[in-house]
Design a protein around this motif. Sequence first.
Motif, PDB file in Angstrom:
ATOM      1  N   ARG A  27       0.818  -1.213   0.000  1.00 13.72           N
ATOM      2  CA  ARG A  27       0.000   0.000   0.000  1.00 13.72           C
ATOM      3  C   ARG A  27       0.855   1.267   0.000  1.00 13.72           C
ATOM      4  NH1 ARG A  27      -2.727  -3.659  -1.094  1.00 13.72           N
ATOM      5  NH2 ARG A  27      -4.750  -4.264  -0.247  1.00 13.72           N
ATOM      6  N   GLU A  28       2.066   1.145  -0.559  1.00 13.58           N
ATOM      7  CA  GLU A  28       2.892   2.334  -0.706  1.00 13.58           C
ATOM      8  C   GLU A  28       2.469   3.087  -1.963  1.00 13.58           C
ATOM      9  OE1 GLU A  28       6.996   1.365  -0.593  1.00 13.58           O
ATOM     10  OE2 GLU A  28       6.859   0.227   1.266  1.00 13.58           O
ATOM     11  N   GLU A  29       2.800   4.354  -1.997  1.00 19.51           N
ATOM     12  CA  GLU A  29       2.407   5.170  -3.136  1.00 19.51           C
ATOM     13  C   GLU A  29       2.961   4.563  -4.421  1.00 19.51           C
ATOM     14  OE1 GLU A  29       2.668   9.776  -4.745  1.00 19.51           O
ATOM     15  OE2 GLU A  29       3.697   9.175  -2.927  1.00 19.51           O
ATOM     16  N   ASP A  30       2.071   4.337  -5.381  1.00 20.43           N
ATOM     17  CA  ASP A  30       2.467   3.646  -6.602  1.00 20.43           C
ATOM     18  C   ASP A  30       1.782   4.296  -7.798  1.00 20.43           C
ATOM     19  OD1 ASP A  30       3.172   1.863  -8.585  1.00 20.43           O
ATOM     20  OD2 ASP A  30       1.619   0.423  -8.038  1.00 20.43           O
ATOM     21  N   LEU A  31       2.556   5.075  -8.534  1.00 18.84           N
ATOM     22  CA  LEU A  31       2.018   5.722  -9.727  1.00 18.84           C
ATOM     23  C   LEU A  31       2.396   4.963 -10.996  1.00 18.84           C
ATOM     24  CD1 LEU A  31       2.846   9.433  -8.834  1.00 18.84           C
ATOM     25  CD2 LEU A  31       0.713   8.175  -8.460  1.00 18.84           C
ATOM     26  N   VAL A  32       3.124   3.850 -10.833  1.00 16.44           N
ATOM     27  CA  VAL A  32       3.583   3.075 -11.981  1.00 16.44           C
ATOM     28  C   VAL A  32       2.578   1.992 -12.344  1.00 16.44           C
ATOM     29  CG1 VAL A  32       5.424   1.608 -12.874  1.00 16.44           C
ATOM     30  CG2 VAL A  32       5.976   3.536 -11.375  1.00 16.44           C
ATOM     31  N   LEU A  33       2.226   1.142 -11.357  1.00 14.81           N
ATOM     32  CA  LEU A  33       1.372  -0.006 -11.654  1.00 14.81           C
ATOM     33  C   LEU A  33      -0.089   0.200 -11.296  1.00 14.81           C
ATOM     34  CD1 LEU A  33       3.362  -3.253 -10.768  1.00 14.81           C
ATOM     35  CD2 LEU A  33       2.453  -2.571 -12.962  1.00 14.81           C
ATOM     36  N   ALA A  34      -0.370   1.081 -10.354  1.00 11.96           N
ATOM     37  CA  ALA A  34      -1.746   1.223  -9.872  1.00 11.96           C
ATOM     38  C   ALA A  34      -2.750   1.479 -10.998  1.00 11.96           C
ATOM     39  CB  ALA A  34      -1.828   2.324  -8.821  1.00 11.96           C
ATOM     40  N   PRO A  35      -2.484   2.396 -11.936  1.00 16.63           N
ATOM     41  CA  PRO A  35      -3.450   2.609 -13.025  1.00 16.63           C
ATOM     42  C   PRO A  35      -3.633   1.365 -13.896  1.00 16.63           C
ATOM     43  CG  PRO A  35      -1.886   4.442 -12.879  1.00 16.63           C
ATOM     44  CD  PRO A  35      -1.362   3.355 -12.012  1.00 16.63           C
ATOM     45  N   PHE A  36      -2.541   0.653 -14.168  1.00 15.75           N
ATOM     46  CA  PHE A  36      -2.641  -0.565 -14.983  1.00 15.75           C
ATOM     47  C   PHE A  36      -3.456  -1.635 -14.272  1.00 15.75           C
ATOM     48  CE2 PHE A  36      -0.891  -4.865 -15.488  1.00 15.75           C
ATOM     49  CZ  PHE A  36      -1.281  -5.122 -16.787  1.00 15.75           C
ATOM     50  N   LEU A  37      -3.194  -1.842 -12.973  1.00 16.73           N
ATOM     51  CA  LEU A  37      -3.918  -2.865 -12.224  1.00 16.73           C
ATOM     52  C   LEU A  37      -5.412  -2.572 -12.170  1.00 16.73           C
ATOM     53  CD1 LEU A  37      -1.446  -3.457  -9.252  1.00 16.73           C
ATOM     54  CD2 LEU A  37      -1.846  -4.930 -11.230  1.00 16.73           C
ATOM     55  N   LYS A  38      -5.746  -1.302 -12.028  1.00 18.90           N
ATOM     56  CA  LYS A  38      -7.160  -0.920 -12.007  1.00 18.90           C
ATOM     57  C   LYS A  38      -7.818  -1.213 -13.351  1.00 18.90           C
ATOM     58  CE  LYS A  38     -10.224   3.042 -11.296  1.00 18.90           C
ATOM     59  NZ  LYS A  38     -10.305   4.517 -11.040  1.00 18.90           N
ATOM     60  N   GLU A  39      -7.120  -0.861 -14.426  1.00 23.80           N
ATOM     61  CA  GLU A  39      -7.668  -1.081 -15.763  1.00 23.80           C
ATOM     62  C   GLU A  39      -7.788  -2.577 -16.067  1.00 23.80           C
ATOM     63  OE1 GLU A  39      -6.914   0.589 -20.316  1.00 23.80           O
ATOM     64  OE2 GLU A  39      -5.377   0.830 -18.773  1.00 23.80           O
ATOM     65  N   PHE A  40      -6.794  -3.347 -15.648  1.00 26.59           N
ATOM     66  CA  PHE A  40      -6.825  -4.795 -15.889  1.00 26.59           C
ATOM     67  C   PHE A  40      -7.990  -5.440 -15.145  1.00 26.59           C
ATOM     68  CE2 PHE A  40      -5.674  -9.200 -15.195  1.00 26.59           C
ATOM     69  CZ  PHE A  40      -5.089  -9.579 -16.387  1.00 26.59           C
ATOM     70  N   LYS A  41      -8.206  -5.046 -13.901  1.00 31.45           N
ATOM     71  CA  LYS A  41      -9.307  -5.614 -13.120  1.00 31.45           C
ATOM     72  C   LYS A  41     -10.659  -5.291 -13.746  1.00 31.45           C
ATOM     73  CE  LYS A  41     -11.242  -5.713  -8.444  1.00 31.45           C
ATOM     74  NZ  LYS A  41     -11.119  -5.191  -7.069  1.00 31.45           N
ATOM     75  N   GLU A  42     -10.805  -4.068 -14.215  1.00 32.80           N
ATOM     76  CA  GLU A  42     -12.062  -3.690 -14.858  1.00 32.80           C
ATOM     77  C   GLU A  42     -12.292  -4.498 -16.133  1.00 32.80           C
ATOM     78  OE1 GLU A  42     -11.614   0.478 -15.459  1.00 32.80           O
ATOM     79  OE2 GLU A  42     -12.091   1.011 -13.373  1.00 32.80           O
ATOM     80  N   ALA A  43     -11.246  -4.705 -16.914  1.00 40.25           N
ATOM     81  CA  ALA A  43     -11.379  -5.480 -18.146  1.00 40.25           C
ATOM     82  C   ALA A  43     -11.695  -6.941 -17.846  1.00 40.25           C
ATOM     83  CB  ALA A  43     -10.105  -5.379 -18.967  1.00 40.25           C
ATOM     84  N   ALA A  44     -11.118  -7.473 -16.778  1.00 38.07           N
ATOM     85  CA  ALA A  44     -11.328  -8.873 -16.427  1.00 38.07           C
ATOM     86  C   ALA A  44     -12.744  -9.143 -15.941  1.00 38.07           C
ATOM     87  CB  ALA A  44     -10.331  -9.293 -15.354  1.00 38.07           C
TER      88      ALA A  44
END
Length: 788
Positions: A475-492
């Motif tokens: 839960r550390e600040e993450d501007l690298v993967l957080a947007p991708f993970l959110k988009e991947f979960k929505e697509a899945a």
Amino acid sequence: MCERACHPAPRVFHMAWCLCFQKELLISLEESLLTSFALGSHTRSDGVVSPDRPFPDDAWWWRLRAWHAFFWRTSITCNGYVCQYEPCSLRVNGQQERRGWSFGTLSFLFLASPAAFYPGHSSTGIVRPLLGTGGINAACSVTSRFSFGAISTRWFGTGRPTNGDLLKMHFESMTEEQKKAPLFRDWLTYAASLPTRKVKDSTMVLHEQPFWAKPESLGRLALELKEPTTIARDAIHYLCAPPGSGKSATVVPVFLHPDADFTHLLYIAFRNNDGKFFQADPFDPPGGPAANSILAEEQGGAFAVDLLRSLLTEPWTTSGRRKIPLREVPGNPDKAKEEVEALLEEHCGKDCKVLLHVDEHRDMCDREEHPRCGARFSYGAMSAWQQAKNVTVIATYTDRPLAVPSEQSSTVCRVPLALPTFDPDAAAKDLPELKVPSSTDPSHDEQRLQATLRFRLAMKLRIVGLMYLHRHLRREEDLVLAPFLKEFKEAANSDENVKKRLESCIKICAVDDVETGDQQKDIASSLLLGLKDGSEELEQSRVSGLVVLPNRKLSASLVDLLGYRDPKHAVYLRGANRMAKVLKAPRSALDGTPLEEAYAWVLAVRSAVCETLDLGRSSFEAKFASIKLGRIYSTKDDKAVDWKFVQNMRDDTLYVAKEHGRPGVTGSEALDTHPRTDIFFLTAMGQLVLIDVTGSCRPNAVRSKLEKLTSAVMMLQKDMERGGVREVHGVVLAPFVSKEKGRVCNDGKEGLVCDDGRVELVCGEDAKYLLGGLAQVGEWFREDEKRD
């Protein structure tokens, strides 16, 4: 009877009484425990009881105590390991581990959900004696004679155990004799000596992070450390890979693996590690490692002894490099080995088995001013450690330990080890956002899409950096993967149709920043095929970012392989362009799989380099200059042979089936699936060779492909004169079906399927060898592997 603990984790208490007179009693612990918790169980064909589903994730270990009021003998058998229990003693594999137990008490620690850390073992839990050594897999039974007693179990704790939990359990199970060194004063003192990494503004303790590895590769690495296949008596094993690949993080999970059999893990760093690393003093010439190479080797041996003494007796309290003064009169190397042995016996016990992790070994001393002397110094140090009794050295760095000779040497030598393969499905257990869409009974199309998605997803995460997954998990600040993970979960979760969800996820996982042909490399083709460590080509051409393949050959990372071009073989770049499109372009269920494109690239380059293709027992003279699309069958019917196309086939071209979605096929070309063959070619001798590629792990699926390909070959042979063909051959490439299972689907025969040798099955390691350097990502190509 149940009770609640004061903490939120559930606690369940269960007691089972057993009474036996004048005969042997066999109690299946797993069966009784699982049934009592209503988890269900079944007995496999080999008689081992295993669960129908995994243990609850919110209860990760329980303790078993067995009290025996009186007995003749009690034993606990765990997957072939026999623990004999007698009054006030515990015996493991016939050797007494601990005395002085209270009357009639035997304690074991059971760990649930082992797939997180010891995957690949079919058992449901891991048994580790609380006061013993090493891990033993569950699938256990208690055998007692004239025994009366009780068995109780207690659940407590939350989540799956981390490597840190397991390492701490191992540390606490060590005997007093094994913990005489100040380094082992307590767990916190020992843990402070283990590897860390700086990620942006935070320090990450590696053994506390989840380790997401393919089970087979982790188990293979543990066995190779235990029983190295080398002609040399002393082998320094090494892991080399680009930065951020998980080299240093690999060692703790391997140490903990049941097949590893070590008592102590010692870590020595020469750079990074939050500033806690060692260094020769003086570091630089002329005061550093002597200008005389013989004296430098002797200094290196003495340095190894003094460093080890410092590690064991002066635990780390603060960060900062620790300088080890060099001896002016170091003595001969044999004396250094004896001093290492004496140190370990004094501080770790007489029967210790030490895994020594040497990290960033290139920075042990200066190697620029006097490279030869610096190399001999490093060789002297690592030889002193490795030649010591019961010590195994594993070195990690972005390059090979060149100070040590390659495996051809009969003295101390270096032996490469392949890194365990990153497993995105294992990561999804900790990060549900990464869960790959799947149905209860996935269709063949879904399995092909899943293979493509796993390949893209794993590549994307590896390129971005797995450490960012750990930051996100913390839960550390993450501007690298957080947007991708959110988009991947929505697509899945975007559609009821699983295939559409998979295609959406594949699109999101496009790896757009991979470029091809940017760098000319004379040995690009050789790297794609894999080079043996110590080969002349490799020694003469400095290559950064080497990776070790499962067969211990060396290659470049896939990103680097895609970026090369070979001036001698133009077909290399053509294959690289096709493979890059698999990572970039949108994909559908009708597209070729990454495995098919990987084979097309490597086979084309192999023919260009070797001027022949050996496929199993068959050998074909071929030298391809190009890879093109084509169709032997005009429709999906294997009777609709396009003999005109066959007549016009070139013997310098490798053909890939032209289907919808293949690289090079535009969206306007609505083409049927090409039956029976994915890759094919025609030799100058008039031999038409059909290659069918399968990523299946199921022998039945491979058998079906064999039968269909055999039928197609026989049918083509009848009219082959129409295409100017003299012979028709068929090959099924099945890398994920072992040779043993291959014989099952081949009616007990190995290799040839037809009596005339025209159809052949190439499976297991033989098929993986044909993947060359792409075997580094081969595990991501599996299609129908059973997953939790």
